[in-house]
Design a protein around this motif. Structure first.
Motif, short mmCIF file in Angstrom:
data_model
loop_
_atom_site.label_atom_id
_atom_site.label_comp_id
_atom_site.label_asym_id
_atom_site.label_seq_id
_atom_site.Cartn_x
_atom_site.Cartn_y
_atom_site.Cartn_z
N LEU A 93 35.07 -88.49 31.93
CA LEU A 93 34.81 -88.33 33.10
C LEU A 93 35.40 -87.41 33.75
O LEU A 93 34.54 -86.30 34.61
CB LEU A 93 35.05 -89.64 33.83
N LEU A 117 31.12 -80.16 36.73
CA LEU A 117 30.33 -80.10 38.06
C LEU A 117 30.64 -79.43 39.06
O LEU A 117 30.08 -78.66 40.08
CB LEU A 117 30.41 -81.80 38.32
N ILE A 152 29.17 -76.33 41.04
CA ILE A 152 29.25 -76.10 42.61
C ILE A 152 29.95 -74.85 42.97
O ILE A 152 29.38 -74.01 44.19
CB ILE A 152 30.08 -77.53 43.06
N LEU A 208 23.38 -79.86 31.38
CA LEU A 208 23.46 -80.22 33.06
C LEU A 208 23.23 -81.75 32.82
O LEU A 208 24.12 -82.47 33.68
CB LEU A 208 22.65 -79.53 34.02
N THR A 231 28.51 -88.56 34.36
CA THR A 231 29.11 -89.08 35.48
C THR A 231 28.31 -90.11 36.43
O THR A 231 28.92 -90.23 37.40
CB THR A 231 29.48 -87.91 36.45
N TYR A 260 16.94 -83.25 41.60
CA TYR A 260 17.42 -81.76 41.54
C TYR A 260 16.44 -80.88 40.82
O TYR A 260 16.54 -79.75 41.14
CB TYR A 260 18.90 -82.08 40.77
N ARG A 309 20.20 -78.04 46.86
CA ARG A 309 20.84 -78.52 45.51
C ARG A 309 22.29 -78.44 45.57
O ARG A 309 23.01 -79.58 45.00
CB ARG A 309 20.57 -77.43 44.68
N GLN A 310 23.00 -77.59 46.09
CA GLN A 310 24.45 -77.53 46.06
C GLN A 310 25.01 -78.94 47.04
O GLN A 310 26.07 -79.61 46.52
CB GLN A 310 24.79 -76.55 47.16
N LEU A 314 24.74 -81.85 44.72
CA LEU A 314 25.76 -81.88 43.84
C LEU A 314 27.11 -82.34 44.48
O LEU A 314 28.03 -83.19 43.78
CB LEU A 314 25.88 -80.57 43.06
N GLU A 315 27.33 -81.85 45.47
CA GLU A 315 28.61 -82.18 46.12
C GLU A 315 28.75 -83.69 46.61
O GLU A 315 29.82 -84.15 46.31
CB GLU A 315 29.01 -81.06 47.46
N HIS A 320 27.52 -85.91 44.85
CA HIS A 320 27.42 -86.55 43.72
C HIS A 320 28.88 -86.50 43.28
O HIS A 320 29.52 -87.37 43.02
CB HIS A 320 26.76 -86.02 42.76
N ALA A 321 29.78 -85.17 43.39
CA ALA A 321 31.22 -85.01 43.04
C ALA A 321 31.99 -85.88 43.73
O ALA A 321 32.97 -86.28 43.09
CB ALA A 321 31.34 -83.55 43.16
N GLU A 322 31.70 -86.30 44.90
CA GLU A 322 32.35 -87.14 45.84
C GLU A 322 32.37 -88.53 45.31
O GLU A 322 33.21 -89.32 45.22
CB GLU A 322 32.01 -87.19 47.29
N VAL A 365 31.81 -89.29 42.34
CA VAL A 365 32.56 -89.23 40.96
C VAL A 365 34.01 -89.25 41.33
O VAL A 365 34.83 -90.03 40.59
CB VAL A 365 32.39 -87.96 40.33
#
Lengths: 125, 125
Positions: free
Chosen positions: A101, A108, A112, B52, B59, B69, B83-84, B87-88, B90-92, B94
DNA sequence: TTCCAACCTGGAGCGCGCTCCAGGTCAAGC
DNA sequence: GCTTGACCTGGAGCGCGCTCCAGGTTGGAA
């Protein structure tokens, strides 16, 4: 030792009523008490088990394995060693999972950052 | 730009042949080339996409969101911002997922330590 | 030329972990 | 006593992400 109603237990454990019934039906949670009218009464001990199940589920243990663990616990003290090993093997898998992870999270974040670079390039021109 | 056979692509990407076909069928992977005989030919670009997708799947991104996406990417440069952001967000998620996993892992380790205590004479559940 | 493994398509099936439903029972408040 | 909402059971259904299958085609090696 107080008893908890199904809805209280759902609230305290974070599992839905249906999930609580489901866990009992498949034998994950056993020996749940009843009122004279047939309604479930959960104990602090049950809540303790549910807390453990929450931990194991959140870390990705399949239900079949949780059943195995619960079954061992019911068999008594002499299975303690086996239960410990089961948890240790699981903990190792969780470590791998965390490492993966983290790796993929880093990818990821790279992606970004790339988009952020694109944005700055556009602004520069 | 070399082309890769389906089985090569499966090996390189870690996805099964069926999954590659499935991803194309649902429109996640699009514009996959064909030989005159109708067989798939994957490019380095396709492999990049698969990389990707691997990252996003690992994740925990739902396929529907990956489709979204990919769709945005196909629409062109003007969707870069969206798109950014996707992803952001999603990153949060994660990050939350990693924090939860770490917390539950610590509980699990506590539990295991408890069993180690049992081996020394204390009583366990 | 023949063989056969790799590949094709469309669609059904599966494993998991719930979630929902029908049709009924229970019990607290008015 | 009546209403109402929480609860009961057994069983069907669902959403996800593949996975498998039947029946046919392709194409490189012997």
């Amino acid at each position: 030792m107080i008893g908890y109603s199904p809805s209280e237990t759902a609230r305290l454990s974070g599992f839905s009523l249906d999930t609580l019934r489901y866990y009992e039906k498949i034998g994950l949670l056993s020996g749940v008490g009843r009122t004279s009218g047939g309604r479930r009464v959960f104990t602090d001990d049950d809540l303790g088990w549910l807390g453990l199940f929450r931990c194991l589920r959140d870390t990705g243990m399949p239900i079949a394995q949780m059943c195995r663990y619960a079954e061992l616990a019911r068999e008594g003290e002499h299975t303690a060693r086996e239960r410990q090993e089961l948890l240790e093997r699981h903990a190792e898998r969780v470590e791998e999972q965390m490492a993966l992870l983290r790796r993929q999270y880093d990818h990821l974040r790279d992606k970004i950052r790339y988009y952020q670079g694109v944005a700055e390039g556009v602004r520069a021109r």
